[in-house]
Scaffold this motif. Structure first.
Motif, PDB file in Angstrom:
ATOM      1  N   VAL A  38     -94.947 -95.968  -9.608  1.00 23.84           N
ATOM      2  CA  VAL A  38     -94.791 -95.679  -8.191  1.00 23.84           C
ATOM      3  C   VAL A  38     -95.652 -96.627  -7.362  1.00 23.84           C
ATOM      4  O   VAL A  38     -95.197 -97.231  -6.405  1.00 23.84           O
ATOM      5  N   VAL A  39     -96.907 -96.797  -7.773  1.00 26.67           N
ATOM      6  CA  VAL A  39     -97.810 -97.659  -7.028  1.00 26.67           C
ATOM      7  C   VAL A  39     -97.282 -99.078  -6.983  1.00 26.67           C
ATOM      8  O   VAL A  39     -97.306 -99.731  -5.964  1.00 26.67           O
ATOM      9  N   THR A  41     -94.448-100.237  -6.824  1.00 25.34           N
ATOM     10  CA  THR A  41     -93.366-100.465  -5.868  1.00 25.34           C
ATOM     11  C   THR A  41     -93.941-100.997  -4.548  1.00 25.34           C
ATOM     12  O   THR A  41     -93.394-101.913  -3.952  1.00 25.34           O
ATOM     13  N   CYS A  42     -95.049-100.429  -4.097  1.00 30.48           N
ATOM     14  CA  CYS A  42     -95.702-100.927  -2.880  1.00 30.48           C
ATOM     15  C   CYS A  42     -96.391-102.260  -3.157  1.00 30.48           C
ATOM     16  O   CYS A  42     -96.282-103.219  -2.392  1.00 30.48           O
ATOM     17  N   VAL A  43     -97.123-102.276  -4.269  1.00 30.34           N
ATOM     18  CA  VAL A  43     -97.963-103.439  -4.555  1.00 30.34           C
ATOM     19  C   VAL A  43     -97.133-104.687  -4.825  1.00 30.34           C
ATOM     20  O   VAL A  43     -97.525-105.792  -4.456  1.00 30.34           O
ATOM     21  N   HIS A  46     -96.504-106.178  -1.432  1.00 31.07           N
ATOM     22  CA  HIS A  46     -97.668-106.497  -0.605  1.00 31.07           C
ATOM     23  C   HIS A  46     -98.663-107.435  -1.281  1.00 31.07           C
ATOM     24  O   HIS A  46     -99.652-107.825  -0.668  1.00 31.07           O
ATOM     25  N   THR A  47     -98.411-107.786  -2.539  1.00 32.42           N
ATOM     26  CA  THR A  47     -99.240-108.811  -3.182  1.00 32.42           C
ATOM     27  C   THR A  47     -98.459-110.109  -3.372  1.00 32.42           C
ATOM     28  O   THR A  47     -98.975-111.057  -3.936  1.00 32.42           O
TER      29      THR A  47
ATOM     30  N   PHE B   8    -100.997-108.533   3.781  1.00 29.01           N
ATOM     31  CA  PHE B   8    -101.045-109.168   2.469  1.00 29.01           C
ATOM     32  C   PHE B   8    -102.259-108.674   1.691  1.00 29.01           C
ATOM     33  O   PHE B   8    -103.395-108.935   2.077  1.00 29.01           O
ATOM     34  N   VAL B   9    -101.997-107.950   0.608  1.00 28.56           N
ATOM     35  CA  VAL B   9    -103.080-107.492  -0.271  1.00 28.56           C
ATOM     36  C   VAL B   9    -103.318-108.615  -1.269  1.00 28.56           C
ATOM     37  O   VAL B   9    -102.716-108.661  -2.335  1.00 28.56           O
TER      38      VAL B   9
END
Lengths: 71, 360
Positions: A38-39, A41-43, A46-47, B8-9
Motif C-alpha cells: 500500500v505504501v 503505491t504513494c512512494v 513521489h520518489t 518530490f520525496v
C-alpha cells in the motif's frame, strides 16, 4: 463411537486454529506485507522525479495584483 | 521551486524513519490503492500537521496551539489595544480573516515544508527537520524586515554581526519560545523565554570594568540603542478587497531610519529608559475599507513600537564617542519626526529632552 469421533474433530479444529492463529485479518488492518504494498503505491510516484515532472500540476492560488509594498 | 519539486520525496529512506513508518495515508488521507492520480488524491490533506502532531508531540503541539505563530494573536491584541472590536462577526474579525490568517503557521510549515504563504513545497525531501531552515522557513515569512536586516540585504547597510562573522542561524538564538509560552501572549515580548542578548553576553552585565559606556548606560539603554543601525520602517498600510474579490493591501514605500525614543514597554524585565523604536505599518485608516472609525482609540498605542532590529554591530556611528550620540539630534525620535495625525499616539515615546553634551 460417534461422540469420540466428534471430540477428536473438535480437538483437531482447535489445534488448527491455535497453530494458524484465530485473528481476522480484515478486522485488524493490513499485514506488514500488505502495508508495504500500500505504501509503495504513494512512494512509487513521489520518489520518481520523471513521473512527477509529467504529472505534477500547479494548484493556482489567486492573489491580488493590487497589493503593493512590503508585508 | 518547480511544482514537481514541491512533492518530490527525494530520499526514499524517509519511509524507514519514524514518521515514514506511519504510512502516507494515515496522515495525508487519499486512497493509496488507486492507480489513477485523481482517484488516489481524492480527499488528500496537503498539510496534515494542523492537528495530527498532537498524537505524539502533545506538549509541544498544545503549546504551539496557543503561540503567536498559530493564533496570530499579536494582530488581534494590537487592534484591540486601539479600541478595535475583533469579536466574531465584527468587521475587524472579517479583516483579520481576510488579511492576517495567511500568516498562520502549522508544525509542518516550519519542520517539513516551506510556508503556504510562499506556496509551500518540501524543504528537504520529506525529512522532518528538528531545526527549521533559516532560508526556507524563518526568513521566508520574516523576510522584509528581520531577514533583510540580518542578512545585510538593505542597500548600504551591513548585515548583523552574528551572521557576517559567526554565520549564526535563527535557531541558534530562537528556540523554545517559537512554540509559545504555553499561555496566550499578546506580543512576543510577553513570552518569558524571549531571547535576550545577555543569554549569551552575560559578562557584559556582570563585568563592566574597562568599558565606560557600559558602566554608564547599562540598564538605561537597550543594547540596540548603541549596537543597532538603520532599520526598516513601514507606513500607511491599507487593507481592502480588490475588484476581483481578492484580499489586497497597499502600503507606502518603507524607509530606513534609526530612531531612539522612550521605552513604551518599560518593566522590570526591560527597565531601559531609551530603546530603539520602529514605525509599524498601521495608520488611522488601515481598516477603513471594513468600516469607519473601527479603531476607536487609535491613540492609545504608539505607532513607534519597541524594536529589536537584527542588524547588530560592535561599532556604530552613535557609539564612536559620547558626543557622537549626545549631540546628534537626528538619532532621537522628536516631534518633527511624527506625522501630524500620530502626535497624540506617540507623545509618550517622543524624546522631549535631549542628553547634555559630554565634551568627549
Amino acid at each position: 463411537m460417534k461422540r469420540l469421533v466428534t471430540a477428536v474433530i473438535v480437538i483437531l479444529v482447535l489445534i488448527a486454529l491455535a497453530v494458524t492463529g484465530c485473528t481476522n485479518k480484515g478486522l485488524v488492518g493490513p499485514s506488514p506485507g500488505e502495508e508495504e504494498e500500500v505504501v509503495s503505491t504513494c512512494v512509487t510516484c513521489h520518489t520518481d522525479k520523471d513521473t512527477l515532472k509529467e504529472t505534477a500540476t500547479t494548484e493556482e492560488v489567486a492573489k491580488s495584483e493590487a497589493t503593493t509594498g512590503e508585508g | 521551486m518547480e511544482v514537481w519539486e514541491k512533492v518530490f520525496v527525494k530520499d526514499a529512506e524517509f519511509m524507514e524513519s519514524t514518521h515514514g513508518k506511519v504510512g502516507c495515508v494515515i496522515c495525508h488521507g487519499g486512497d493509496s490503492q488507486q492507480e489513477d492520480k485523481e482517484l488516489a488524491h481524492a480527499g488528500v490533506i496537503r498539510d496534515p500537521s494542523d492537528g495530527d502532531c498532537n498524537t505524539c508531540h502533545q506538549d509541544i503541539a498544545q503549546a504551539h496551539d496557543l503561540s503567536l505563530h498559530a493564533t496570530l494573536s499579536g494582530f488581534k491584541s494590537a487592534l484591540e489595544a486601539r479600541g478595535g472590536d475583533v469579536s466574531e462577526g465584527t468587521p475587524l474579525a472579517t479583516a483579520i480573516e481576510n488579511h492576517c490568517q495567511e500568516c498562520h503557521t502549522t508544525c509542518g510549515q516550519c519542520h517539513v515544508s516551506r510556508p503556504d504563504e510562499l506556496e509551500g513545497g518540501l524543504v528537504s525531501g520529506h525529512e522532518f527537520r528538528l531545526t527549521p531552515s533559516t532560508k526556507y522557513n524563518c526568513v521566508a515569512c520574516h523576510g522584509s524586515r528581520v531577514g533583510a536586516e540580518y542578512l545585510g540585504e538593505n542597500e548600504g547597510i551591513p548585515g548583523d554581526v552574528h551572521w557576517t562573522q559567526e554565520m549564526m542561524l535563527c535557531t541558534d538564538c530562537h528556540s523554545a519560545e517559537l512554540h509559545g509560552s504555553g499561555g496566550t501572549d499578546a506580543t512576543r515580548y510577553d513570552n518569558p523565554d524571549v531571547v535576550r542578548c545577555e543569554d549569551c553576553h552575560e559578562d557584559v552585565w556582570t563585568d563592566t570594568s574597562g568599558n565606560p559606556q557600559h558602566e554608564q548606560h547599562l540598564g538605561d539603554l537597550s543594547c540596540q540603542v548603541c549596537h543597532s543601525i538603520s532599520y526598516k520602517n513601514c507606513y500607511g498600510c491599507h487593507v481592502s478587497i480588490d475588484p476581483e474579490g481578492l484580499p489586497c493591501r497597499t502600503s507606502e514605500p518603507s524607509v530606513m531610519q534609526f530612531e531612539i525614543g522612550y521605552n513604551p514597554l518599560r518593566s522590570t524585565e526591560r527597565p531601559f529608559k531609551y530603546v530603539v523604536l520602529r514605525h509599524v505599518p498601521t495608520c488611522t485608516g488601515t481598516c477603513d475599507y471594513y468600516g469607519f472609525d473601527l479603531l476607536t482609540d487609535f491613540n492609545a498605542v504608539s505607532t513607534w513600537k519597541y524594536a529589536t532590529p537584527h542588524n547588530i554591530q560592535l561599532n556604530t556611528p552613535q557609539n564612536e564617542s559620547c558626543d557622537a550620540c549626545h549631540t546628534d539630534i537626528e538619532l532621537f525620535l522628536t516631534e518633527e519626526d511624527i506625522r501630524p495625525d500620530e502626535k497624540v499616539a506617540n507623545e509618550d515615546v517622543i524624546v522631549d529632552e535631549l542628553p547634555e553634551p559630554v565634551g568627549k
